[in-house]
Motif scaffolding. Structure first.
Motif, PDB file in Angstrom:
ATOM      1  N   LYS A  47       9.997   2.652   8.941  1.00  0.00           N
ATOM      2  CA  LYS A  47      11.396   2.931   8.667  1.00  0.00           C
ATOM      3  C   LYS A  47      12.219   1.662   8.839  1.00  0.00           C
ATOM      4  N   GLU A 200       9.642  15.187  -1.577  1.00  0.00           N
ATOM      5  CA  GLU A 200      10.310  14.700  -0.364  1.00  0.00           C
ATOM      6  C   GLU A 200       9.449  13.749   0.449  1.00  0.00           C
ATOM      7  N   SER A 201       8.132  13.972   0.476  1.00  0.00           N
ATOM      8  CA  SER A 201       7.266  13.091   1.276  1.00  0.00           C
ATOM      9  C   SER A 201       7.325  11.651   0.769  1.00  0.00           C
ATOM     10  N   LYS A 204      11.118  10.023   1.329  1.00  0.00           N
ATOM     11  CA  LYS A 204      11.377   9.578   2.698  1.00  0.00           C
ATOM     12  C   LYS A 204      11.082   8.085   2.881  1.00  0.00           C
ATOM     13  N   ILE A 246      17.646  13.641   3.364  1.00  0.00           N
ATOM     14  CA  ILE A 246      16.536  12.730   3.628  1.00  0.00           C
ATOM     15  C   ILE A 246      17.031  11.435   4.271  1.00  0.00           C
ATOM     16  N   GLU A 249      18.206  12.208   7.981  1.00  0.00           N
ATOM     17  CA  GLU A 249      17.137  12.584   8.903  1.00  0.00           C
ATOM     18  C   GLU A 249      16.170  11.435   9.177  1.00  0.00           C
ATOM     19  N   ASN A 250      16.097  10.488   8.245  1.00  0.00           N
ATOM     20  CA  ASN A 250      15.127   9.393   8.386  1.00  0.00           C
ATOM     21  C   ASN A 250      15.779   8.032   8.608  1.00  0.00           C
ATOM     22  N   LYS A 255      20.017   6.097  -1.086  1.00  0.00           N
ATOM     23  CA  LYS A 255      19.105   6.311  -2.202  1.00  0.00           C
ATOM     24  C   LYS A 255      19.856   6.114  -3.513  1.00  0.00           C
TER      25      LYS A 255
END
Length: 345
Positions: A47, A200-201, A204, A246, A249-250, A255
């Motif tokens: 991240k 979504e995976s 992220k 997304i 939360e990450n 985006k």
């Protein structure tokens, strides 16, 4: 250029592309388990650390003004919330190759072998950088992850989800040249919310962004390929809401959301599209034809209905037939506003 010519050329474009998508995927349908779970092999990516301080708003404003080429109509630049730190736009111009690995006709991404394709992409990036040294130019792979289908399929939704292993291939290719990845959705009879959620995976990951195509969104039961589809502002806001969640939360930078458009009806109630710090919206002028036709389309549907940023699609084959010539970077940089996302098919 008359409107009838515009409609004729663009209708040929979407009908021929849909017929091809259906045919090329039909032969692969047995190998793709659409309705069953597919093992996800997502490339591990750490991240990013987002700076706690806000962006330089004066610098941001100046960059946005430069993109607008001092438009006097008051439409551009669009007044929106400032993005979170780490935003890609307006600090970079994105040059993307579009397509699907199962097809040599859906775009340059699947047409050429990997090494040749990546070399050509980097060549286009260089051309754009030379044409506009005031902004950094970066590469991207824009992969059609969900394709509309003429046949209903097992889910009766006229869409086919590509296997995750193919997305992983695109991720690896992008990593080799430090490129962004865009996952594009053609919903058929499904919805943006339903289809985007399956990705979504990947979304992220900090270098993965989203594209949505209203051309293939048929809301009244029509078969894809029989008419041009549509998204309402609510459909587009569904994509924005997913991306906002997304990002928050990450702890991610904003985006980028690409929305394709080449007719009035493809996007409705544009003024109700949300603009938020977590998402940067690009209205991408799609469709092929002569320079006069494409400029007219850009002015009619992109310039006159401002959302945030603009993009422009170029076709290596279909923009260069019938005596036409594809736009050069220098020519597109004279547009108002200047497109900041360029997609090659």
């Amino acid at each position: 250029m008359k409107q009838s010519s515009n409609t004729f050329i663009l209708n040929i474009f979407f009908l021929s592309s849909l017929l091809f998508v259906s045919s090329c995927n039909k032969s692969r349908a047995k190998d793709i388990k659409i309705e069953k779970t597919v093992k996800k092999t997502v490339i591990a990516t750490s991240k990013p650390k987002i700076a706690s301080h806000a962006i330089d708003t004066a610098d941001y404003n100046q960059r946005m003004l430069a993109l607008s080429t001092n438009d006097t109509s008051g439409k551009w630049p669009v007044k929106t919330p400032y993005p979170l730190p780490g935003a890609i736009l307006p600090y970079n111009r994105i040059i993307a190759f579009y397509g699907n690995l199962y097809s040599k006709r859906m775009g340059i991404l699947g047409e050429l072998p990997k090494d040749e394709m990546l070399k050509q992409l980097q060549s286009e990036v260089t051309k754009w950088q030379e044409a506009d040294s005031a902004i950094k130019t970066i590469p991207a792979l824009h992969y059609i992850a969900i394709t509309a289908q003429g046949s209903p399929g097992k889910a009766n939704l006229h869409r086919m989800r590509m296997p995750f292993k193919q997305i992983d291939t695109i991720m690896n290719w992008a990593k080799s040249i430090n490129a962004l990845v865009f996952l594009d959705i053609q919903v058929g009879h499904s919805s943006v919310k339903e289809e985007a959620s399956t990705l979504e995976s990947y979304l992220k990951l900090p270098n993965v962004h989203l594209g949505i195509d209203p051309e293939f969104s048929l809301k009244n039961g029509e078969k894809p390929g029989t008419k041009i589809g549509t998204f309402t502002a609510d459909d587009i806001n569904d994509a924005i809401d997913i991306l906002v969640k997304i990002v928050r939360e990450n702890n991610l930078p904003p985006k980028v959301l690409i929305v394709h458009r080449f007719t009035q009806g493809m996007v409705t109630n544009y003024k109700k599209i949300k603009t938020v710090p977590e998402v940067q919206i690009v209205m991408n002028m799609d469709g092929f034809g002569s320079k006069v036709l494409k400029r007219s389309t850009y002015l009619r549907y992109i310039y006159k209905e401002p959302v945030q940023f603009t993009g422009f699609k170029l076709f290596y084959k279909n923009d260069n037939k019938n005596g036409w010539q594809m736009y050069t970077p220098e020519e597109l940089l004279k547009f108002t506003p200047k497109p900041i996302y360029i997609q090659y098919q």
